[in-house]
Design a protein around this motif. Sequence first.
Motif, PDB file in Angstrom:
ATOM      1  N   GLY A   1     -10.300  -2.956  -6.860  1.00  0.00           N
ATOM      2  CA  GLY A   1      -9.331  -1.883  -6.689  1.00  0.00           C
ATOM      3  C   GLY A   1      -8.180  -2.292  -5.790  1.00  0.00           C
ATOM      4  O   GLY A   1      -7.015  -1.958  -6.053  1.00  0.00           O
ATOM      5  N   ASP A   2      -8.492  -3.042  -4.725  1.00  0.00           N
ATOM      6  CA  ASP A   2      -7.433  -3.525  -3.831  1.00  0.00           C
ATOM      7  C   ASP A   2      -6.499  -4.486  -4.561  1.00  0.00           C
ATOM      8  O   ASP A   2      -5.278  -4.478  -4.334  1.00  0.00           O
ATOM      9  N   GLN A   3      -7.063  -5.327  -5.437  1.00  0.00           N
ATOM     10  CA  GLN A   3      -6.225  -6.251  -6.208  1.00  0.00           C
ATOM     11  C   GLN A   3      -5.264  -5.483  -7.096  1.00  0.00           C
ATOM     12  O   GLN A   3      -4.088  -5.858  -7.233  1.00  0.00           O
ATOM     13  N   VAL A   4      -5.738  -4.397  -7.698  1.00  0.00           N
ATOM     14  CA  VAL A   4      -4.876  -3.575  -8.551  1.00  0.00           C
ATOM     15  C   VAL A   4      -3.751  -2.956  -7.725  1.00  0.00           C
ATOM     16  O   VAL A   4      -2.581  -2.967  -8.135  1.00  0.00           O
ATOM     17  N   ILE A   5      -4.081  -2.443  -6.539  1.00  0.00           N
ATOM     18  CA  ILE A   5      -3.063  -1.827  -5.678  1.00  0.00           C
ATOM     19  C   ILE A   5      -2.009  -2.848  -5.276  1.00  0.00           C
ATOM     20  O   ILE A   5      -0.803  -2.569  -5.301  1.00  0.00           O
ATOM     21  N   ARG A   6      -2.444  -4.062  -4.926  1.00  0.00           N
ATOM     22  CA  ARG A   6      -1.482  -5.103  -4.553  1.00  0.00           C
ATOM     23  C   ARG A   6      -0.614  -5.496  -5.741  1.00  0.00           C
ATOM     24  O   ARG A   6       0.591  -5.743  -5.591  1.00  0.00           O
ATOM     25  N   ALA A   7      -1.212  -5.546  -6.923  1.00  0.00           N
ATOM     26  CA  ALA A   7      -0.442  -5.884  -8.122  1.00  0.00           C
ATOM     27  C   ALA A   7       0.601  -4.813  -8.409  1.00  0.00           C
ATOM     28  O   ALA A   7       1.738  -5.129  -8.809  1.00  0.00           O
ATOM     29  N   VAL A   8       0.258  -3.549  -8.204  1.00  0.00           N
ATOM     30  CA  VAL A   8       1.224  -2.464  -8.402  1.00  0.00           C
ATOM     31  C   VAL A   8       2.372  -2.603  -7.403  1.00  0.00           C
ATOM     32  O   VAL A   8       3.553  -2.439  -7.766  1.00  0.00           O
ATOM     33  N   ALA A   9       2.050  -2.912  -6.156  1.00  0.00           N
ATOM     34  CA  ALA A   9       3.096  -3.082  -5.144  1.00  0.00           C
ATOM     35  C   ALA A   9       4.050  -4.204  -5.530  1.00  0.00           C
ATOM     36  O   ALA A   9       5.279  -4.052  -5.435  1.00  0.00           O
ATOM     37  N   ARG A  10       3.499  -5.346  -5.977  1.00  0.00           N
ATOM     38  CA  ARG A  10       4.359  -6.465  -6.386  1.00  0.00           C
ATOM     39  C   ARG A  10       5.225  -6.068  -7.579  1.00  0.00           C
ATOM     40  O   ARG A  10       6.417  -6.412  -7.643  1.00  0.00           O
ATOM     41  N   MET A  11       4.638  -5.349  -8.532  1.00  0.00           N
ATOM     42  CA  MET A  11       5.396  -4.910  -9.706  1.00  0.00           C
ATOM     43  C   MET A  11       6.561  -4.013  -9.298  1.00  0.00           C
ATOM     44  O   MET A  11       7.694  -4.177  -9.764  1.00  0.00           O
ATOM     45  N   LEU A  12       6.312  -3.049  -8.417  1.00  0.00           N
ATOM     46  CA  LEU A  12       7.371  -2.132  -8.002  1.00  0.00           C
ATOM     47  C   LEU A  12       8.507  -2.876  -7.311  1.00  0.00           C
ATOM     48  O   LEU A  12       9.690  -2.616  -7.577  1.00  0.00           O
ATOM     49  N   LEU A  13       8.161  -3.799  -6.427  1.00  0.00           N
ATOM     50  CA  LEU A  13       9.197  -4.570  -5.738  1.00  0.00           C
ATOM     51  C   LEU A  13       9.994  -5.427  -6.710  1.00  0.00           C
ATOM     52  O   LEU A  13      11.208  -5.618  -6.536  1.00  0.00           O
ATOM     53  N   ASP A  14       9.342  -5.944  -7.742  1.00  0.00           N
ATOM     54  CA  ASP A  14      10.030  -6.770  -8.729  1.00  0.00           C
ATOM     55  C   ASP A  14      10.953  -5.934  -9.615  1.00  0.00           C
ATOM     56  O   ASP A  14      12.015  -6.409 -10.048  1.00  0.00           O
ATOM     57  N   GLN A  15      10.564  -4.692  -9.896  1.00  0.00           N
ATOM     58  CA  GLN A  15      11.285  -3.889 -10.886  1.00  0.00           C
ATOM     59  C   GLN A  15      12.503  -3.173 -10.308  1.00  0.00           C
ATOM     60  O   GLN A  15      13.517  -3.041 -10.989  1.00  0.00           O
ATOM     61  N   VAL A  16      12.408  -2.691  -9.086  1.00  0.00           N
ATOM     62  CA  VAL A  16      13.488  -1.860  -8.553  1.00  0.00           C
ATOM     63  C   VAL A  16      14.514  -2.722  -7.833  1.00  0.00           C
ATOM     64  O   VAL A  16      14.221  -3.844  -7.422  1.00  0.00           O
ATOM     65  N   PRO A  17      15.752  -2.207  -7.656  1.00  0.00           N
ATOM     66  CA  PRO A  17      16.774  -2.979  -6.935  1.00  0.00           C
ATOM     67  C   PRO A  17      16.339  -3.288  -5.509  1.00  0.00           C
ATOM     68  O   PRO A  17      15.532  -2.569  -4.913  1.00  0.00           O
ATOM     69  N   GLU A  18      16.898  -4.343  -4.968  1.00  0.00           N
ATOM     70  CA  GLU A  18      16.487  -4.825  -3.650  1.00  0.00           C
ATOM     71  C   GLU A  18      16.713  -3.791  -2.560  1.00  0.00           C
ATOM     72  O   GLU A  18      15.965  -3.719  -1.580  1.00  0.00           O
ATOM     73  N   GLU A  19      17.760  -2.958  -2.704  1.00  0.00           N
ATOM     74  CA  GLU A  19      18.074  -1.980  -1.668  1.00  0.00           C
ATOM     75  C   GLU A  19      17.192  -0.734  -1.735  1.00  0.00           C
ATOM     76  O   GLU A  19      17.343   0.190  -0.925  1.00  0.00           O
ATOM     77  N   SER A  20      16.263  -0.690  -2.685  1.00  0.00           N
ATOM     78  CA  SER A  20      15.358   0.453  -2.810  1.00  0.00           C
ATOM     79  C   SER A  20      14.333   0.448  -1.679  1.00  0.00           C
ATOM     80  O   SER A  20      14.060  -0.587  -1.055  1.00  0.00           O
ATOM     81  N   ASN A  21      13.733   1.617  -1.427  1.00  0.00           N
ATOM     82  CA  ASN A  21      12.627   1.743  -0.484  1.00  0.00           C
ATOM     83  C   ASN A  21      11.359   2.075  -1.263  1.00  0.00           C
ATOM     84  O   ASN A  21      11.329   3.051  -2.026  1.00  0.00           O
ATOM     85  N   VAL A  22      10.313   1.250  -1.074  1.00  0.00           N
ATOM     86  CA  VAL A  22       9.047   1.449  -1.779  1.00  0.00           C
ATOM     87  C   VAL A  22       7.960   1.691  -0.740  1.00  0.00           C
ATOM     88  O   VAL A  22       7.793   0.903   0.200  1.00  0.00           O
ATOM     89  N   PHE A  23       7.218   2.802  -0.919  1.00  0.00           N
ATOM     90  CA  PHE A  23       6.194   3.201   0.042  1.00  0.00           C
ATOM     91  C   PHE A  23       4.835   3.256  -0.656  1.00  0.00           C
ATOM     92  O   PHE A  23       4.741   3.597  -1.838  1.00  0.00           O
ATOM     93  N   ARG A  24       3.803   2.937   0.101  1.00  0.00           N
ATOM     94  CA  ARG A  24       2.455   3.338  -0.296  1.00  0.00           C
ATOM     95  C   ARG A  24       2.049   4.460   0.641  1.00  0.00           C
ATOM     96  O   ARG A  24       1.923   4.256   1.855  1.00  0.00           O
ATOM     97  N   LEU A  25       1.863   5.640   0.074  1.00  0.00           N
ATOM     98  CA  LEU A  25       1.581   6.812   0.886  1.00  0.00           C
ATOM     99  C   LEU A  25       0.108   6.885   1.271  1.00  0.00           C
ATOM    100  O   LEU A  25      -0.271   7.663   2.149  1.00  0.00           O
ATOM    101  N   GLY A  26      -0.711   6.082   0.623  1.00  0.00           N
ATOM    102  CA  GLY A  26      -2.146   6.095   0.893  1.00  0.00           C
ATOM    103  C   GLY A  26      -2.918   6.183  -0.396  1.00  0.00           C
ATOM    104  O   GLY A  26      -2.446   6.759  -1.393  1.00  0.00           O
ATOM    105  N   GLY A  27      -4.108   5.577  -0.422  1.00  0.00           N
ATOM    106  CA  GLY A  27      -4.939   5.642  -1.623  1.00  0.00           C
ATOM    107  C   GLY A  27      -4.219   5.089  -2.831  1.00  0.00           C
ATOM    108  O   GLY A  27      -3.788   3.929  -2.843  1.00  0.00           O
ATOM    109  N   ASP A  28      -4.036   5.948  -3.869  1.00  0.00           N
ATOM    110  CA  ASP A  28      -3.412   5.503  -5.116  1.00  0.00           C
ATOM    111  C   ASP A  28      -2.016   6.073  -5.287  1.00  0.00           C
ATOM    112  O   ASP A  28      -1.480   6.098  -6.396  1.00  0.00           O
ATOM    113  N   GLU A  29      -1.383   6.529  -4.202  1.00  0.00           N
ATOM    114  CA  GLU A  29      -0.072   7.181  -4.289  1.00  0.00           C
ATOM    115  C   GLU A  29       1.037   6.268  -3.758  1.00  0.00           C
ATOM    116  O   GLU A  29       0.917   5.674  -2.681  1.00  0.00           O
TER     117      GLU A  29
END
Length: 609
Positions: free
Chosen positions: A501-529
């Motif tokens: 599950g942690d690997q999936v969460i890290r993969a989602v984080a990497r995907m979000l950072l790759d997809q959105v513009p560099e000036e975006s703000n990406v948060f993990r609010l906790g758990g799966d959010e």
Amino acid sequence: MNALDFLDALPIMLWTARADGVWTHVNPRWENYTGYQGDTPGYFGFEAALHPDDVGSTVVQWTEAVTSGTPYRAEYRLRRSDGVYRWYLTQGVKSPHQNVDVVWTGACTDIHDQKQAEQDAQNAREAAVRALGLMLEAKDHETKGHTDRVTGLALRLGSLAGLSVANLEALRLGAYLHDVGKITVPDAILLKPGTLTQDERQIMQDHVINGGQFSSALGFLTDEVLQVIGGHHERWDGSGYPAGLKGTEIPLLARIFALADVYDALISERPYKKAWTSEEALAEVGAQAGRHFDPELTLLFTEVVKTERTNTFSVSSRTCASSPVHLSEHIRALALEEAAVSVLITDAEQRLVYVNPAFCRITGYSREEVLGRNPRFLQGDDTSPEDKKALRDNLKAEQVTHQRILNYNRRGEQLWFEMHITPIFVQGRLAYFVAVQGDSSAQVVARQQLEWAASHDALTGLLNRSSLDTVASALTQACVVIFLDLNDLKGINDRHGHASGDQVIRAVARMLLDQVPEESNVFRLGGDEFLILIPGVAAQDGHEWISRLRDALTGINTGDGDLSGSFGMAHFPEEGQNLWHLIGLADQRMYQDKLGHVNRRGTRSVSPD
């Protein structure tokens, strides 16, 4: 497109050279970075762009590669066109083909952040190691200051003996931890004022083995460090412990440290003895040459101690013609009192007239290199202009100054100094400034790491919930607010374990950072959010971003198939200017999407708002 056109099109620094090592081409990336255009045939500003401290070793490595034909690899600092140096890794290979004009091809890769991280990690490790040494002093109060004193003595002897930088660093870490095994020795034995029994002596001697085992378990200490810890009670004639090593069987660093350790023990008061004078201790050390100590090192150690005792501060010929200048006993006492930390003295015009060995060790500069110079040369481009001004103003006002400021060592690495500067007046007129400088780099790094941890998610490195207020207060540009909740993360954890599950969460984080513009703000609010703020996006374009992220999400394999998520969106400022209100709105819309997920598995559309 020919080969040179191809090189010019690539977004990294590339170069080619002839068989004799003369460069024949650099691509625009090199020219843009260094500012050297290669107007002169065969000259592209390579040596001019190198940090002065790296020129010699780099040229030697390149010459050896050209001569032998072996692949070239070197790390050095290159100056940008704005004067800032960054670390680069340069690698080159020789073509196996004969009769070609371009024999060597190579690339320069920016490794500055990696080098900085390595230095930060080293600082943190050294701070931890020193803390362990000081922890022992808290247990054995009679030896307070012993760790720093013997470390300084050993390093000065090591420098005189010609140790490399790496071995000096190993000697320092070993000195910090040399007696850490005494933590296992009961206070009744450690602090016993009388003679130890045979059993008590064995327990005391076991501290060497225990200390070696403990230090080895830390996992990051080199063999050379462990040799200091395990070998500093061995004797030249073989009568020491724990292994009974003899002569040069004893590691060099352990032989060096043993001299400093015994000398400091002799001049220090202990529960079982009074302090000896320096002369008495030095005479005993000399008498033990060839028995306890390495005879050659003993001669060098005697020179180190006598030099410290008779040291006279001198002014460089660059400062004035008359020398030496004999400073007052008060100033000499101040310098000697703080000898374990960096001490420097300037004249009234702020030209250096003295630096102590700790200054040289910490900064990497020798006395000859700095005497006569203003200490401002240690500052750099990233030193705060406000800090510079505050320091100048305080010195101009001839005030006692306490300030933390960013400097740089000789290798161009950041060095935070905690400075205490005192003006010294002779007959009512300013004569000198005395500065005691503690290296607070480890503390600054630790504080920065704590600040980062307070605002970032430990698992993914994304911003966390606590940083939302900071982002909200700075929010002025129109942006889309996207709320993402992963579907079935609990099921993934249940079926495959939380590590998956942690690997999936890290993969989602990497995907979000790759997809959105560099000036975006990406948060993990906790758990799966997750929360994504993408600036410069109109409200009507927000659904496009959700579709893009939904598609990218399905590319992450969970072990059971593709991953999916539920999305909701709101817009700033069209739907409000309070970020927390917009997050709640996006959360509600995400929940609508999640309710419909069971009935539309695989659907890419977003629930109506």
